[in-house]
Each structure stands twice: as C-alpha cells, then as structure tokens.
Write an enzyme that holds these catalytic residues in place. Structure first.
Site, PDB file in Angstrom:
ATOM      1  N   GLY A  17      37.395  33.540  40.999  1.00 15.36           N
ATOM      2  CA  GLY A  17      38.829  33.477  41.325  1.00 15.36           C
ATOM      3  C   GLY A  17      39.902  33.863  40.324  1.00 15.36           C
ATOM      4  CG  ASN A  19      41.885  39.682  41.762  1.00 13.97           C
ATOM      5  OD1 ASN A  19      42.899  40.404  41.538  1.00 13.97           O
ATOM      6  ND2 ASN A  19      40.481  40.187  41.589  1.00 13.97           N
ATOM      7  NE  ARG A  70      27.007  37.023  59.304  1.00 12.22           N
ATOM      8  CZ  ARG A  70      27.499  37.247  57.780  1.00 12.22           C
ATOM      9  NH1 ARG A  70      28.528  37.220  57.439  1.00 12.22           N
ATOM     10  NH2 ARG A  70      26.501  37.472  57.168  1.00 12.22           N
ATOM     11  CG  MET A  95      31.452  37.626  47.423  1.00  5.87           C
ATOM     12  SD  MET A  95      31.884  39.463  47.276  1.00  5.87           S
ATOM     13  CE  MET A  95      30.557  40.143  47.124  1.00  5.87           C
ATOM     14  CG  LEU A  98      36.338  38.493  57.261  1.00  2.38           C
ATOM     15  CD1 LEU A  98      37.585  39.037  56.724  1.00  2.38           C
ATOM     16  CD2 LEU A  98      35.976  36.795  57.246  1.00  2.38           C
ATOM     17  CG  HIS A 114      37.132  47.487  47.619  1.00  4.68           C
ATOM     18  ND1 HIS A 114      35.896  46.689  47.859  1.00  4.68           N
ATOM     19  CD2 HIS A 114      36.662  48.768  47.245  1.00  4.68           C
ATOM     20  CE1 HIS A 114      34.857  47.629  47.527  1.00  4.68           C
ATOM     21  NE2 HIS A 114      35.362  48.768  47.247  1.00  4.68           N
ATOM     22  CD  GLU A 147      38.516  46.463  63.889  1.00  6.39           C
ATOM     23  OE1 GLU A 147      39.554  46.242  63.493  1.00  6.39           O
ATOM     24  OE2 GLU A 147      38.999  47.814  64.445  1.00  6.39           O
ATOM     25  CB  ALA A 178      43.986  47.607  36.997  1.00  4.35           C
ATOM     26  CD  GLU A 179      39.696  43.907  40.710  1.00  4.57           C
ATOM     27  OE1 GLU A 179      39.644  42.987  41.326  1.00  4.57           O
ATOM     28  OE2 GLU A 179      38.722  44.490  40.411  1.00  4.57           O
TER      29      GLU A 179
HETATM   30  C1  GRF Z   1      37.215  41.505  42.279  1.00  2.46           C
HETATM   31  O1  GRF Z   1      36.682  42.633  41.647  1.00  2.46           O
HETATM   32  C2  GRF Z   1      37.631  41.810  43.553  1.00  2.46           C
HETATM   33  O2  GRF Z   1      38.297  43.086  43.440  1.00  2.46           O
HETATM   34  C3  GRF Z   1      36.496  41.890  44.555  1.00  2.46           C
HETATM   35  O3  GRF Z   1      35.829  40.643  43.983  1.00  2.46           O
HETATM   36  C4  GRF Z   1      36.262  40.553  42.477  1.00  2.46           C
HETATM   37  C5  GRF Z   1      36.485  39.152  42.559  1.00  2.46           C
HETATM   38  O4  GRF Z   1      37.008  38.848  41.197  1.00  2.46           O
HETATM   39  N1  GRF Z   1      36.904  41.783  45.693  1.00  2.46           N
HETATM   40  P1  GRF Z   1      37.575  37.374  41.055  1.00  2.46           P
HETATM   41  O5  GRF Z   1      36.819  36.290  41.882  1.00  2.46           O
HETATM   42  O6  GRF Z   1      39.018  37.072  41.493  1.00  2.46           O
HETATM   43  O7  GRF Z   1      37.702  37.081  39.434  1.00  2.46           O
END
Ligand code: GRF
Length: 228
Positions: A17, A19, A70, A95, A98, A114, A147, A178-179
C-alpha cells in the site's frame, strides 16, 4: 467563495500500500481535492490495511479465500463500496481481475496505477520485461479502468531512465517514487474534474503541476510535459 467539497475516495489494494500511503499524504493538504474515506483489501494481511488504520482511516479486509467464487467475492466488495459511497475508486496494487459489471458500475470514476508505460507491458513482472526488452526508458501509467485489464484511457504517465546495470529491484525502487508522485497528481486531476473520461479517451484540461528536480517526467495533458 467556499471550496468545492473534497471527493470521497475508496482505495482497493492487496499489498504493502505505498501508493495508497502517497495518496493519504497528498490528502493531508486541505486544498487537495480528494480525501481517503476507506481502504479495502482482498488480503487480510496486506500491509496497506495497517498503514490506513494507523492513519485513522477505515480499513476493511474482504478475504477472497472465504468466498466460493470470484463473483461472490466481487459482489461483497461491491456491497461494501455501496456502503462507503465513494465518488472515486483508486486501485493501488489490487491483484484481482474485475468483471465488466464491476468496471461499468464505476466507469469514469475508477482509476488504476500500473508500473509500465502502457500500452507497453500490461500484466505482471514489468521491470523484468522492460530490462529483457532492452528498453532505455521505463515508467508508470494512471488510467481509467475499463473491462480490459491494464487498458483504459490514459490520464497521466511518468517516465524514468533505465540505467546501465539496473536490476528489476533497482528499477522498481526508482519507479515507485515516480508512481507516488504520479498517482497523487492524477487523482488531483480526476477529483478536481480536470481529467474525465469521454468515450474511450481521457480528456484533460491544463494541470497546475509544479516543476521539481527533474529526474521524473510527467505528461498529463495534451503535449505538456513537466519535470517532477
Ligand atoms: C505498484 O507497483 C503499482 O503500480 C502496481 O502494484 C504495485 C503496488 O505497490 N499496480 P504498493 O502496494 O502501492 O506499494
């Protein structure tokens, strides 16, 4: 004139988590147009749940292993989201695939980050694949969720250089910084109404992004690139 009310955001995650934590951090600024209302995880052991709870945010585990299918798990997540009533759903390392029902329900209001420059390298193990392909740049993308996994209109992207001797871990460690910047900026755009989904495109109006030290490039609207 009073400020527009902040948009309520629910974050869906499956792991550490970081991000989500970056979004929480951005939302500490009272001028930020979104607030994190709740965090949901399909994994009860996700570190992101602890981080959210420590920040006083409602954190809910809906363990997919406890459901027969699911679809049943997804229905439980959808019901929880109905209760939380977010304006925007942010996927942050969630993960789970959907269904179209689910993505339709939040069309134009659900975004994902992503770790690649989509449409290159959808799916898993992006850092390994970027290195195997001999790429000189790598990056991350925030897009509206449709989708099709890791598709959907691109809101913003950030790029970093691939350096000699880079390993997947080294690349991941640089990209995650960067994310964090990108996701906070992209959510700002969506929550303020400056990025919206129109048909199969993301339509953007001029961002107010400030320039920083310059090791990350962010492109978030027609032709405008800023150094972060
Ligand atoms: C990140 O690299 C995001 O781009 C991908 O999953 C990872 C999640 O990392 N979709 P975090 O749990 O936010 O540290």
């Amino acid at each position: 004139m009073s400020a527009a009310p902040r948009k309520r955001v629910a974050v869906l995650l499956s792991g550490r988590g970081s991000n989500m934590a970056a979004l929480l951090d951005a939302a500490k600024d009272p001028a930020y147009p979104a607030e994190i209302a709740a965090v949901l995880s399909n994994r009860p052991d996700a570190g992101g749940l602890d981080t959210a709870r420590a920040a006083g945010i409602e954190a809910v585990a809906i363990d997919h292993k406890l459901f027969a299918s699911r679809a049943a798990h997804e229905a439980a997540v959808a019901a929880e989201l109905t209760r939380i009533a977010p304006d925007i759903v942010c996927l942050a390392g969630y993960m789970r695939l959907l269904s179209q029902d689910f993505t339709d329900r939040f069309r134009g209001r659900m975004i994902n980050i992503h770790p690649s420059l989509l449409p290159l390298f959808p799916g898993l193990h992006t850092h390994e694949r970027v290195l195997a392909a001999g790429m000189r740049v790598h990056g991350c993308t925030v897009h509206f969720v449709t989708e099709v996994m890791d598709e959907g209109p691109i809101i913003a992207q950030a790029a970093i250089a691939v350096l000699p001797g880079d390993t997947p871990d080294a690349l991941a460690a640089r990209l995650i910084r960067a994310e964090h910047r990108l996701y906070a900026e992209a959510l700002r755009l969506v929550a303020s109404g400056r990025a919206r989904m129109s048909g199969d495109r993301a339509v953007l109006s001029a961002p107010e992004t400030q320039s920083g030290p310059g090791d990350i490039l962010l492109a978030s609207d027609a032709g405008r690139i800023v150094a972060l």
